[in-house]
Design a protein around this motif. Structure first.
Motif, short mmCIF file in Angstrom:
data_model
loop_
_atom_site.label_atom_id
_atom_site.label_comp_id
_atom_site.label_asym_id
_atom_site.label_seq_id
_atom_site.Cartn_x
_atom_site.Cartn_y
_atom_site.Cartn_z
N ARG A 18 40.58 32.55 28.74
CA ARG A 18 40.55 32.41 30.22
C ARG A 18 40.85 33.64 31.04
O ARG A 18 41.56 34.37 30.36
CB ARG A 18 41.44 31.20 30.64
N VAL A 19 40.42 33.64 32.20
CA VAL A 19 41.14 34.62 33.23
C VAL A 19 41.52 33.85 34.39
O VAL A 19 40.85 32.68 34.73
CB VAL A 19 39.62 35.45 33.62
N GLU A 20 42.65 34.41 34.70
CA GLU A 20 43.65 33.58 35.72
C GLU A 20 43.64 34.39 36.92
O GLU A 20 44.06 35.68 36.80
CB GLU A 20 44.91 33.14 35.38
N SER A 21 43.08 34.16 38.22
CA SER A 21 43.44 35.00 39.39
C SER A 21 44.44 34.32 40.12
O SER A 21 44.71 33.30 40.28
CB SER A 21 42.13 34.78 40.18
N GLN A 22 45.63 35.15 40.57
CA GLN A 22 46.88 34.84 41.13
C GLN A 22 47.04 35.46 42.47
O GLN A 22 46.57 36.45 42.66
CB GLN A 22 47.95 35.11 40.08
N PHE A 23 47.39 34.67 43.28
CA PHE A 23 47.79 35.29 44.58
C PHE A 23 49.24 35.11 44.81
O PHE A 23 49.73 33.96 44.73
CB PHE A 23 47.16 34.43 45.76
N TYR A 24 49.83 36.27 44.77
CA TYR A 24 51.33 36.28 44.30
C TYR A 24 52.12 37.02 45.40
O TYR A 24 51.88 37.98 46.05
CB TYR A 24 51.44 37.31 43.02
N TYR A 57 41.69 29.36 37.60
CA TYR A 57 41.40 29.50 36.29
C TYR A 57 39.82 29.43 36.03
O TYR A 57 39.10 28.78 36.50
CB TYR A 57 42.02 28.48 35.55
N LYS A 58 39.40 30.46 35.34
CA LYS A 58 37.98 30.28 34.78
C LYS A 58 38.21 30.68 33.08
O LYS A 58 38.75 31.59 32.67
CB LYS A 58 36.98 31.56 35.41
N THR A 59 37.50 29.47 32.57
CA THR A 59 37.80 29.59 30.79
C THR A 59 36.24 30.06 30.53
O THR A 59 35.16 29.98 31.13
CB THR A 59 37.84 28.13 30.39
N PHE A 60 36.36 30.69 29.02
CA PHE A 60 35.19 31.20 28.47
C PHE A 60 35.22 30.75 27.14
O PHE A 60 36.14 30.42 26.44
CB PHE A 60 35.10 32.80 28.44
N GLY A 61 33.89 30.03 26.85
CA GLY A 61 33.80 29.86 25.36
C GLY A 61 32.47 30.00 24.82
O GLY A 61 31.52 30.59 25.29
N GLN A 62 32.23 29.79 23.43
CA GLN A 62 30.92 30.02 22.76
C GLN A 62 30.56 31.23 22.68
O GLN A 62 29.51 31.95 22.66
CB GLN A 62 29.92 29.10 23.44
N ALA A 105 33.03 39.16 31.20
CA ALA A 105 33.75 38.00 31.81
C ALA A 105 33.92 38.31 33.27
O ALA A 105 34.39 39.49 33.36
CB ALA A 105 35.04 37.75 31.16
N GLY A 106 33.48 37.42 34.06
CA GLY A 106 33.62 37.62 35.41
C GLY A 106 33.63 36.29 36.17
O GLY A 106 33.45 35.28 35.74
N GLY A 107 34.04 36.32 37.54
CA GLY A 107 34.14 34.93 38.39
C GLY A 107 34.60 35.37 39.74
O GLY A 107 34.64 36.52 40.33
N SER A 108 34.95 34.39 40.50
CA SER A 108 35.33 34.40 41.83
C SER A 108 36.51 33.46 42.12
O SER A 108 36.61 32.32 41.65
CB SER A 108 34.15 34.38 42.89
N SER A 109 37.31 33.66 43.22
CA SER A 109 38.40 32.77 43.46
C SER A 109 38.41 32.73 45.06
O SER A 109 38.46 33.89 45.41
CB SER A 109 39.72 33.22 42.85
N THR A 110 38.52 31.55 45.48
CA THR A 110 38.80 31.38 46.99
C THR A 110 40.22 30.30 47.13
O THR A 110 40.01 29.21 46.66
CB THR A 110 37.52 30.85 47.66
N VAL A 111 40.96 30.86 47.89
CA VAL A 111 42.07 29.87 48.11
C VAL A 111 42.44 30.23 49.53
O VAL A 111 42.15 31.27 50.47
CB VAL A 111 43.53 30.55 47.47
N THR A 112 42.81 29.33 50.43
CA THR A 112 43.30 29.20 51.72
C THR A 112 44.86 28.95 51.67
O THR A 112 45.19 27.84 51.25
CB THR A 112 42.62 28.28 52.88
N LEU A 113 45.75 29.98 52.43
CA LEU A 113 47.08 29.87 52.24
C LEU A 113 47.74 29.84 53.70
O LEU A 113 46.88 30.43 54.60
CB LEU A 113 47.80 30.91 51.69
N TYR A 122 45.32 37.73 35.02
CA TYR A 122 45.88 37.47 33.90
C TYR A 122 44.78 37.33 32.90
O TYR A 122 43.58 36.49 33.37
CB TYR A 122 46.87 36.32 34.06
N GLN A 123 44.75 37.78 31.46
CA GLN A 123 43.60 37.50 30.82
C GLN A 123 44.03 37.45 29.35
O GLN A 123 45.12 38.13 29.17
CB GLN A 123 42.21 38.47 30.72
N ASN A 124 43.49 36.36 28.62
CA ASN A 124 43.62 36.53 27.05
C ASN A 124 42.25 36.48 26.33
O ASN A 124 42.16 35.93 25.43
CB ASN A 124 44.56 35.27 26.80
#
Length: 300
Positions: free
Chosen positions: A205-211, A223-228, A245-253, A266-268
């Motif tokens: 997975r790749v985790e986007s964090q707003f810290y 979170y965005k997970t990857f398999g296969q 691996a790529g993606g997008s994240s949208t949050v409203t705070l 964060y990535q593993n």
């Protein structure tokens, strides 16, 4: 030979003509008035011809045709016109204890005493004094990543050294990636990310964090997970394939003024660091590696 009545009439006509001439154009500090009343504050106007814009800047004029007042303006376009070449084009207002009804609709005051306490401009509608609202410049931040950066495995890492496209409120620090909320309010963060190709493990997975950097708190994460992925195992027939691996994240705070927020990844994906995919030529928008890692922040 004129009789006394004729003499009196001529004297009255002469006086009337003199008074009429004086009334039509009066100059104070200048022998060359340009209006019904013309005050040359610095006494720097020429004796003939129209004064220059710099000379008019210290003058007060009442138009001969409209009666409009110009402060530093030769030809006022409204009842009180102060739009001169000078840099002191401000209107000074004081406070008043008059009620809104007594002051009348359209009255304006500068108030520091009444509730809410604090300096403010208020306008009367004939019934109540209302605070004049001035909309602040809302925060709009658009940044992109054009410098290389690797994200290590299993470690949340702040994305730094952004390139600023727009920052209307000067609330983003490019080198640290830190956004500071200019006021209490609601903010939307949109992050897009993309890594260089790597043979990634299944179920990663790749985790986007707003810290929040002040309280050391993750305010939101996506979170965005990857398999296969083809990693060379028997179920992949021993074959491998590099995957981006790529993606997008949208949050409203909801943030309070002064809150500091950074975007972290964060990535593993693999047993090691993975580099973000960035352009090798930031001046070329057609570069195939351009535009993959971006952050947009909008204040509502």
């Amino acid at each position: 030979m004129m009789n006394k009545h004729t003499k009196k009439l001529l004297l009255l006509l002469a006086l009337n003509g003199y008074i009429g001439t004086a009334y039509a154009q009066t100059g104070i500090g200048t022998p060359n008035p340009q209006g019904a009343l013309h005050v040359d504050g610095a006494k720097d106007n020429a004796a003939t011809g129209a004064p220059t814009a710099v000379q008019v800047a210290n003058d007060v004029i009442v138009s001969k045709t409209t009666g409009f007042i110009g402060v530093g303006v030769l030809n006022p376009q409204v009842k009180l016109d102060m739009r001169s070449v000078s840099t002191e084009n401000a209107l000074g207002l004081g406070t008043t204890t008059m009620t809104a009804a007594a002051a009348g609709a359209g009255a304006v005051r500068y108030d520091v005493a009444n509730t809410p306490v604090g300096a403010k401009i208020e306008v009367s509608d004939g019934s109540v004094w209302s605070k004049a609202y001035v909309a602040p410049q809302k925060a709009v931040v658009v940044v992109r990543k054009i410098s290389s950066q690797s994200i290590p495995q299993n470690t949340a890492t702040t994305i730094v050294n952004w390139s600023v496209v727009r920052d209307m409120s000067n609330s983003f620090t490019a080198s640290t990636g830190e956004f500071t909320a200019p006021r209490d309010g609601t903010y939307t963060f949109l992050l897009t990310f993309n890594f260089n190709g790597a043979v990634i493990a299944d179920g990663t997975r790749v985790e986007s964090q707003f810290y929040n950097t002040v309280t050391s708190t993750v305010l939101a994460s996506v979170y965005k997970t990857f398999g296969q992925s083809m990693t060379g195992t028997s179920d992949d027939a021993g074959s491998t394939r590099s995957t981006q691996a790529g993606g997008s994240s949208t949050v409203t705070l909801t943030l309070t003024a002064g809150t500091k927020v950074v975007a972290r990844l964060y990535q593993n994906l693999i047993a090691g660091a993975v580099a973000l995919r960035v352009t090798t030529d930031a001046s070329d928008p057609t570069n195939p590696d351009d535009g993959f890692n971006n952050l947009t922040i909008i204040e509502h």
